[in-house]
Design a protein around this motif. Sequence first.
Motif, PDB file in Angstrom:
ATOM      1  N   MET A  43      -8.307  26.755 -25.014  1.00 57.57           N
ATOM      2  CA  MET A  43      -9.474  27.581 -24.709  1.00 57.57           C
ATOM      3  C   MET A  43      -9.395  28.115 -23.284  1.00 57.57           C
ATOM      4  N   PHE A  44      -9.079  27.217 -22.332  1.00 60.57           N
ATOM      5  CA  PHE A  44      -9.009  27.636 -20.932  1.00 60.57           C
ATOM      6  C   PHE A  44      -7.887  28.655 -20.722  1.00 60.57           C
ATOM      7  N   LYS A  45      -6.764  28.482 -21.426  1.00 60.17           N
ATOM      8  CA  LYS A  45      -5.651  29.413 -21.282  1.00 60.17           C
ATOM      9  C   LYS A  45      -6.035  30.804 -21.774  1.00 60.17           C
ATOM     10  N   LYS A  46      -6.821  30.862 -22.816  1.00 59.63           N
ATOM     11  CA  LYS A  46      -7.244  32.150 -23.373  1.00 59.63           C
ATOM     12  C   LYS A  46      -8.185  32.870 -22.395  1.00 59.63           C
ATOM     13  N   ILE A  47      -9.112  32.125 -21.815  1.00 61.55           N
ATOM     14  CA  ILE A  47     -10.042  32.711 -20.843  1.00 61.55           C
ATOM     15  C   ILE A  47      -9.279  33.142 -19.588  1.00 61.55           C
ATOM     16  N   ARG A  48      -8.357  32.306 -19.150  1.00 62.29           N
ATOM     17  CA  ARG A  48      -7.572  32.622 -17.952  1.00 62.29           C
ATOM     18  C   ARG A  48      -6.742  33.893 -18.159  1.00 62.29           C
ATOM     19  N   LYS A  49      -6.139  34.017 -19.325  1.00 63.93           N
ATOM     20  CA  LYS A  49      -5.323  35.197 -19.613  1.00 63.93           C
ATOM     21  C   LYS A  49      -6.185  36.458 -19.636  1.00 63.93           C
ATOM     22  N   SER A  50      -7.354  36.380 -20.229  1.00 65.85           N
ATOM     23  CA  SER A  50      -8.218  37.561 -20.289  1.00 65.85           C
ATOM     24  C   SER A  50      -8.757  37.916 -18.901  1.00 65.85           C
ATOM     25  N   LEU A  51      -9.067  36.922 -18.080  1.00 63.98           N
ATOM     26  CA  LEU A  51      -9.529  37.196 -16.725  1.00 63.98           C
ATOM     27  C   LEU A  51      -8.429  37.822 -15.866  1.00 63.98           C
ATOM     28  N   LEU A  52      -7.216  37.320 -15.998  1.00 56.92           N
ATOM     29  CA  LEU A  52      -6.106  37.887 -15.238  1.00 56.92           C
ATOM     30  C   LEU A  52      -5.781  39.305 -15.698  1.00 56.92           C
ATOM     31  N   THR A  53      -5.895  39.562 -16.991  1.00 58.49           N
ATOM     32  CA  THR A  53      -5.680  40.913 -17.511  1.00 58.49           C
ATOM     33  C   THR A  53      -6.741  41.859 -16.973  1.00 58.49           C
ATOM     34  N   TYR A  54      -7.989  41.415 -16.966  1.00 59.38           N
ATOM     35  CA  TYR A  54      -9.081  42.225 -16.430  1.00 59.38           C
ATOM     36  C   TYR A  54      -8.881  42.480 -14.941  1.00 59.38           C
ATOM     37  N   LEU A  55      -8.496  41.460 -14.203  1.00 57.24           N
ATOM     38  CA  LEU A  55      -8.269  41.595 -12.766  1.00 57.24           C
ATOM     39  C   LEU A  55      -7.132  42.580 -12.477  1.00 57.24           C
ATOM     40  N   ALA A  56      -6.053  42.494 -13.234  1.00 53.25           N
ATOM     41  CA  ALA A  56      -4.930  43.414 -13.049  1.00 53.25           C
ATOM     42  C   ALA A  56      -5.352  44.849 -13.357  1.00 53.25           C
ATOM     43  N   SER A  57      -6.166  45.025 -14.379  1.00 54.75           N
ATOM     44  CA  SER A  57      -6.650  46.363 -14.726  1.00 54.75           C
ATOM     45  C   SER A  57      -7.532  46.926 -13.622  1.00 54.75           C
ATOM     46  N   MET A  58      -8.391  46.104 -13.061  1.00 51.08           N
ATOM     47  CA  MET A  58      -9.288  46.566 -11.997  1.00 51.08           C
ATOM     48  C   MET A  58      -8.502  46.902 -10.728  1.00 51.08           C
ATOM     49  N   ILE A  59      -7.513  46.099 -10.390  1.00 51.48           N
ATOM     50  CA  ILE A  59      -6.694  46.371  -9.209  1.00 51.48           C
ATOM     51  C   ILE A  59      -5.926  47.678  -9.386  1.00 51.48           C
ATOM     52  N   THR A  60      -5.401  47.910 -10.580  1.00 53.50           N
ATOM     53  CA  THR A  60      -4.688  49.156 -10.857  1.00 53.50           C
ATOM     54  C   THR A  60      -5.625  50.348 -10.756  1.00 53.50           C
TER      55      THR A  60
END
Length: 46
Positions: free
Chosen positions: A1-18
């Motif tokens: 569960m934590f890995k899934k949330i972490r992956k989605s948060l990192l994907t969102y963060l990368a999208s926002m930085i881009t």
Amino acid sequence: MFKKIRKSLLTYLASMITLVAFTAVSPHSIWILYEPDIPDALKKTY
């Protein structure tokens, strides 16, 4: 569960930085085409 949330948060963060990077660069990209002349005082230091 934590890995899934972490992956989605990192994907969102990368999208926002881009998005922020492209937004910051776009208005100033025209200035890349402008190259001012080097003053004579600076040419002497080379």
